[in-house]
Design a protein around this motif. Sequence first.
Motif, mmCIF file in Angstrom:
data_model
loop_
_atom_site.group_PDB
_atom_site.id
_atom_site.type_symbol
_atom_site.label_atom_id
_atom_site.label_comp_id
_atom_site.label_asym_id
_atom_site.label_seq_id
_atom_site.Cartn_x
_atom_site.Cartn_y
_atom_site.Cartn_z
ATOM 1 N N UNK A 66 46.747 36.529 37.392
ATOM 2 C CA UNK A 66 47.672 36.428 36.226
ATOM 3 C C UNK A 66 47.823 37.781 35.282
ATOM 4 N N UNK A 67 46.696 38.618 35.737
ATOM 5 C CA UNK A 67 46.892 40.026 34.875
ATOM 6 C C UNK A 67 47.503 41.108 35.497
ATOM 7 N N UNK A 68 47.596 40.926 37.076
ATOM 8 C CA UNK A 68 48.559 41.764 37.905
ATOM 9 C C UNK A 68 50.011 41.435 37.605
ATOM 10 N N UNK A 74 50.425 46.390 35.065
ATOM 11 C CA UNK A 74 48.761 45.959 34.661
ATOM 12 C C UNK A 74 48.239 45.749 36.070
ATOM 13 N N UNK A 75 46.942 46.107 35.870
ATOM 14 C CA UNK A 75 46.140 45.667 37.005
ATOM 15 C C UNK A 75 44.916 44.677 36.513
ATOM 16 N N UNK A 79 36.617 33.391 37.249
ATOM 17 C CA UNK A 79 37.318 34.345 36.701
ATOM 18 C C UNK A 79 38.395 34.508 37.657
ATOM 19 N N UNK A 80 37.564 35.185 38.851
ATOM 20 C CA UNK A 80 38.595 35.653 40.082
ATOM 21 C C UNK A 80 39.676 34.604 40.317
ATOM 22 N N UNK A 81 39.367 33.388 40.362
ATOM 23 C CA UNK A 81 40.071 32.376 40.919
ATOM 24 C C UNK A 81 41.299 32.061 39.928
ATOM 25 N N UNK A 97 43.043 35.514 27.931
ATOM 26 C CA UNK A 97 43.028 34.119 28.676
ATOM 27 C C UNK A 97 41.920 33.263 28.552
ATOM 28 N N UNK A 98 40.927 34.122 28.653
ATOM 29 C CA UNK A 98 39.448 33.221 28.559
ATOM 30 C C UNK A 98 39.503 32.633 27.384
#
Length: 387
Positions: free
Chosen positions: A240-242, A140-141, A233-235, A192-193
């Motif tokens: 956690x998605x990679x 996953x990326x 979101x980046x932080x 996640x959000x």
Amino acid sequence: MKIRLVGDIAGMTLLMALFSCGTQQQGVSTQSGSVSQQGTEEVVKPAQTLVRRADIPMVQVDALSVYRQMINYIEPETATSALPATSTQQLTAFIDFPAGGITINPSYGGNRAELEKLQGEMTALLRNGDEIKSVRLTGYASPDGDTKENERLAGNRAIQFKNYLQKQFKQLDNGLISIDWVGEDWDGLARLIAESGKPYARKALAIIKDRKDADSCRKQLRALDNGNVYKDIEKNFFSRLRRMELSVSCKSQVQTTPQDVNLAELAQMVYTAPDKLNLEQLMLVASLYRPGTEQYREVYELAAYRYPSCKEAVLNAAAASLALSDVESARYFLQSVQNDPRAWNNEGVLCLMTSDPEGAISYFRKYLPQNPRLARQNMEIARQMKE
């Protein structure tokens, strides 16, 4: 001949034109003579005209019978009790990569701890001499950056991780590993959000849900709160998605044949004392019935309500509801397993039954890695309904 698919569900019809073949009815020319008693006069009736008539019948096919062929069911492991036990473990490793990198580097970021954890989990699976049947590896990326580049990176990282596993575990060096990848995990980001409870969650989720393409979605997210939302979101979420997810199936050396099981008695208990049946017993009873029957549905509904954490029970309860055109029950069960890839085909069938062929095609496309043949077949049906 023309075939019309008809059904009660949402008034949906599908018309498929096939070749027409005429059926001939031909009158036979006959002559009959009438002779007078004196035998002197013969009256001849005129010959009948040859008639050619072509009938093109309209054959109506029940929509529900078509849907039933589109549904997939899950075979629970407890139903194969006379065979060696099979278990499937879901393992996850969060692997860090430098920008644009695809090589597995144990010294980079937090990789050493993740790889050691994975090593321990794999060792635990093999410590009893169990045989690994298959490993499905999905890379996953995160959905940041460029879409095409993310797709390339996810695929190459999955390949590199497969090579790493084969070097670490010799048991896997015989073609047991299959790979797949998800270039941009928008579904994972939404999950996640939603779980985070962030103040911006509702607005961000609405953007992700209604996205037309990845670039426009990223642009809208960056516009929220002058860019502060995207920075958060980046932080907190992208890393956690990679990840690499492994689905490892093992065959145990221990036989799981239950002792003195009276299936007829257990089947009766479904109606007389259902609260006394455990999950394994319910699965054994369900194996007595053909998928799509009312009895099959009753057993799996009971299992799904009593053991909601058993995804196989919930998935089959949803499938059985679809087969009997109970849309509301199917929707209820599918909501609790919506992130399970095994549910996506039946999510697509549910969309068709509620007049949403576009949504159905989306789900069938997601289901392709699970069962390409069934997914492609169902996508073709959905496209014809859309037209």
